[in-house]
Design a protein around this motif. Structure first.
Motif, PDB file in Angstrom:
ATOM      1  N   PHE A   1       0.833  -1.191   0.000  1.00  0.00           N
ATOM      2  CA  PHE A   1       0.000   0.000   0.000  1.00  0.00           C
ATOM      3  C   PHE A   1       0.872   1.246   0.000  1.00  0.00           C
ATOM      4  CE2 PHE A   1       0.726  -1.396   4.290  1.00  0.00           C
ATOM      5  CZ  PHE A   1       0.857  -0.258   5.071  1.00  0.00           C
ATOM      6  N   VAL A   2       0.273   2.325  -0.466  1.00  0.00           N
ATOM      7  CA  VAL A   2       0.969   3.599  -0.524  1.00  0.00           C
ATOM      8  C   VAL A   2       0.135   4.628   0.212  1.00  0.00           C
ATOM      9  CG1 VAL A   2      -0.044   4.113  -2.784  1.00  0.00           C
ATOM     10  CG2 VAL A   2       1.990   5.341  -2.043  1.00  0.00           C
ATOM     11  N   VAL A   3       0.794   5.425   1.052  1.00  0.00           N
ATOM     12  CA  VAL A   3       0.103   6.456   1.823  1.00  0.00           C
ATOM     13  C   VAL A   3       0.582   7.828   1.360  1.00  0.00           C
ATOM     14  CG1 VAL A   3      -0.158   4.959   3.827  1.00  0.00           C
ATOM     15  CG2 VAL A   3       1.825   6.457   3.681  1.00  0.00           C
ATOM     16  N   ASP A   4      -0.324   8.783   1.438  1.00  0.00           N
ATOM     17  CA  ASP A   4       0.014  10.147   1.032  1.00  0.00           C
ATOM     18  C   ASP A   4       0.610  10.941   2.185  1.00  0.00           C
ATOM     19  OD1 ASP A   4      -0.098  12.203  -1.042  1.00  0.00           O
ATOM     20  OD2 ASP A   4      -1.497  13.204   0.304  1.00  0.00           O
ATOM     21  N   ASP A   5       0.304  10.524   3.409  1.00  0.00           N
ATOM     22  CA  ASP A   5       0.757  11.259   4.594  1.00  0.00           C
ATOM     23  C   ASP A   5       1.138  10.252   5.678  1.00  0.00           C
ATOM     24  OD1 ASP A   5       1.152  12.857   6.812  1.00  0.00           O
ATOM     25  OD2 ASP A   5      -0.522  14.200   6.346  1.00  0.00           O
TER      26      ASP A   5
END
Length: 274
Positions: free
Chosen positions: A160-164
């Motif tokens: 998964f990739v998080v923006d913050d």
């Protein structure tokens, strides 16, 4: 074959229609201690993320008394228990459930109770629950199903990739040093689960590059199940899903959502066994 119930906990998500076929042991979240959510009282996703935008959310694992009541009710109906939990590296729920299971085995010597650490979370753990349901339908016993699921744990991956990163850092799921990476030059880090804990997998310059690399991951081997995970940003989710061509989807539970924030998306993979 003795009938049995498949349980999981509130950190785990399942795709439809399997989400109605597993007994859920809730976990809990709150913004202030006087108001706890997760069992009889829950927030809508919109209300949850609105509060999360300006307040930190706190979480708690399963309630041992609740687990005991649910397990004992199954045992009194002469049913076995198979419980697949979120990674013990992310939550204390696995240890709590094991403690309850051990006590009940002493009280009910003939009880069939299996508790499995998925070493994953959300839809990754959910795929193992799906496998368990299908093995049960095929006539496998509690012990046979548990043995097979433990073999399949190593076939599960979560990316998964998080923006913050602030949510992961404040919840203690990643170190502040890892969190700082995301603040530099629009670096987006793909995160994964490694031996039950969240670790960086690959740094990317921007969200589009991160999503393309998630797509490359799905092309690197033979897949048995592939699912996309929706959190709070529908546009980001749709972009990821369109790239990977997933078989199914699930909304991230609010427990895990509190640790990653709304601008997150990802995939769960169950690789085909050799």
């Amino acid at each position: 074959m003795k009938d049995y119930i498949v349980f999981t906990d509130g950190d785990v998500d399942l795709p439809s229609p399997y989400d109605t076929q597993v007994s859920m042991l809730p976990q809990y979240y709150y913004f202030e201690e006087k108001q706890i959510y997760g069992d009889e009282l829950v927030l809508s996703r919109d209300d949850f993320f609105e509060q999360l935008s300006h307040r930190r959310a706190y979480t708690a694992g399963v309630n041992p008394d609740y687990v005991r009541r649910k397990f004992e009710a199954a045992l009194l109906e002469e049913k076995g228990i198979l419980c697949i939990t979120v990674s013990s590296g992310l939550s204390g729920s696995y240890n709590t459930i094991c403690m309850v299971a051990d006590d009940l085995k002493e009280q009910y010597p003939n009880a069939e109770i299996e508790v499995i650490d998925s070493l994953s979370a959300t839809l990754g753990s959910g795929f193992l629950c799906v496998d368990a349901l299908e093995l049960k339908k095929a006539g496998k016993t509690v012990a046979e199903t548990a043995e097979e699921i433990r073999k399949r744990v190593k076939l599960i991956d979560l990316y998964f990739v998080v923006d913050d990163f602030k949510y992961l850092v404040q919840g203690g799921r990643v170190s502040p040093s890892v969190g700082k990476i995301g603040d530099i030059l629009d670096i987006k880090v793909i995160l994964t689960m490694n031996e039950g804990r969240i670790e960086p997998y690959r740094k990317n310059r921007g969200i589009n590059a991160a999503l393309k690399n998630i797509k490359h991951i799905t092309e690197s081997g033979k897949i048995a199940r592939l699912g996309s995970i929706y959190v709070g940003n529908r546009e980001l989710f749709e972009k990821c899903r369109s790239l990977v061509g997933s078989d199914c989807e699930a909304s991230l539970n609010l427990i895990v959502s509190s640790h990653v924030g709304p601008n997150t998306t990802g995939i769960a993979i169950e690789w085909a066994s050799e």
